[in-house]
Scaffold this active site. Structure first.
Site, mmCIF file in Angstrom:
data_model
loop_
_atom_site.group_PDB
_atom_site.id
_atom_site.type_symbol
_atom_site.label_atom_id
_atom_site.label_comp_id
_atom_site.label_asym_id
_atom_site.label_seq_id
_atom_site.Cartn_x
_atom_site.Cartn_y
_atom_site.Cartn_z
ATOM 1 C CE LYS A 166 -7.153 7.938 53.297
ATOM 2 N NZ LYS A 166 -6.925 8.536 51.806
ATOM 3 C CE1 TYR A 209 -1.437 8.299 52.493
ATOM 4 C CE2 TYR A 209 -2.083 10.064 54.017
ATOM 5 C CZ TYR A 209 -2.151 8.931 52.958
ATOM 6 O OH TYR A 209 -3.383 8.532 52.936
ATOM 7 C CG HIS A 230 -3.895 4.320 53.969
ATOM 8 N ND1 HIS A 230 -3.059 4.742 53.012
ATOM 9 C CD2 HIS A 230 -3.257 3.499 54.849
ATOM 10 C CE1 HIS A 230 -2.139 4.045 52.917
ATOM 11 N NE2 HIS A 230 -2.167 3.144 54.039
HETATM 12 N N1 UDP Z 1 -4.869 11.979 46.807
HETATM 13 C C1 UDP Z 1 -5.301 12.856 46.291
HETATM 14 N N2 UDP Z 1 -5.407 13.537 45.039
HETATM 15 C C2 UDP Z 1 -4.907 12.772 44.048
HETATM 16 C C3 UDP Z 1 -4.238 11.452 44.474
HETATM 17 C C4 UDP Z 1 -4.488 11.094 45.882
HETATM 18 O O1 UDP Z 1 -5.965 13.690 47.412
HETATM 19 O O2 UDP Z 1 -4.800 13.055 43.023
HETATM 20 C C5 UDP Z 1 -4.722 11.524 48.214
HETATM 21 C C6 UDP Z 1 -6.232 10.555 48.273
HETATM 22 O O3 UDP Z 1 -6.518 10.724 49.726
HETATM 23 C C7 UDP Z 1 -5.329 8.949 48.361
HETATM 24 C C8 UDP Z 1 -3.905 9.388 49.013
HETATM 25 O O4 UDP Z 1 -3.810 10.835 48.459
HETATM 26 O O5 UDP Z 1 -5.864 8.190 49.260
HETATM 27 C C9 UDP Z 1 -2.856 8.550 48.751
HETATM 28 O O6 UDP Z 1 -2.754 8.471 47.370
HETATM 29 P P1 UDP Z 1 -2.472 6.978 46.641
HETATM 30 O O7 UDP Z 1 -2.228 7.236 45.323
HETATM 31 O O8 UDP Z 1 -1.489 6.288 47.480
HETATM 32 O O9 UDP Z 1 -3.756 6.222 46.833
HETATM 33 P P2 UDP Z 1 -4.307 5.180 47.729
HETATM 34 O O10 UDP Z 1 -3.208 4.113 47.775
HETATM 35 O O11 UDP Z 1 -4.856 5.707 48.818
HETATM 36 O O12 UDP Z 1 -5.419 4.307 46.878
HETATM 37 MG MG MG Z 2 -1.484 4.569 48.424
#
Ligand code: UDP
Ligand code: MG
Length: 136
Positions: A12, A52, A118
């Site tokens: 990222k 996303y 990610h």
């Molecule tokens: N994210 C955020 N705030 C939150 C949860 C998620 O900014 O409270 C962002 C974070 O960068 C995360 C992305 O959204 O990596 C996608 O969320 P996900 O729950 O899919 O997490 P990941 O799979 O990346 O661990």
């Molecule tokens: Mg995710």
């Protein structure tokens, strides 16, 4: 069983900006995740929103898309045994503060939004996400 899989990784903007891409790639290699393809790109906010879209109803969606499109990213196809689960494990929990020691997010993440990487979370999403960036 030799379950060879592919998964999608994104380095990222916060990590690209701090020149951490090579350090992160070294961690992939040490953990038997081979980099099959890689490119550095700068996506638009619309493209980030498409990528996303599973999160479109979440309160953080708008900031997340603004952030992912705020600077260059490195997208990669990783391949190896149980690559999806293996990569999620070495990536660590979403919030760097809660991630296990020596995970990528614990080592390099700044905050829950600027968490450096990610990784796909399932076979189905890995396929979709690889196609999103690498199928023309
Ligand atoms: N994210 C955020 N705030 C939150 C949860 C998620 O900014 O409270 C962002 C974070 O960068 C995360 C992305 O959204 O990596 C996608 O969320 P996900 O729950 O899919 O997490 P990941 O799979 O990346 O661990
Ligand atoms: Mg995710």
């Amino acid at each position: 069983m030799n379950n060879i899989e592919q998964t999608l990784s994104i380095i990222k903007p916060d990590a690209v900006e701090r020149n951490l891409a090579d350090d992160i790639k070294d961690i992939f290699k040490k953990n038997n995740l081979n980099i099959i393809d890689a490119k550095k790109i700068h996506i638009t906010k619309d493209e980030a929103s498409e990528f996303y879209k599973v999160h479109q109803s979440k309160p953080f969606f708008n900031d997340l898309c603004t952030y992912l499109s705020s600077g260059p990213i490195v997208v990669m196809i990783l391949e190896g045994k149980d690559a999806i689960k293996n990569y999620r494990k070495i990536m660590g929990a979403t919030d760097p503060k809660k991630a296990d020691e020596n995970t990528i997010r614990r080592l390099f993440g700044i905050s829950i939004d600027k968490n450096s990487v990610h990784g796909s979370d399932s076979t189905e999403n890995a396929k979709k996400e690889i196609d999103f960036f690498f199928k023309n």
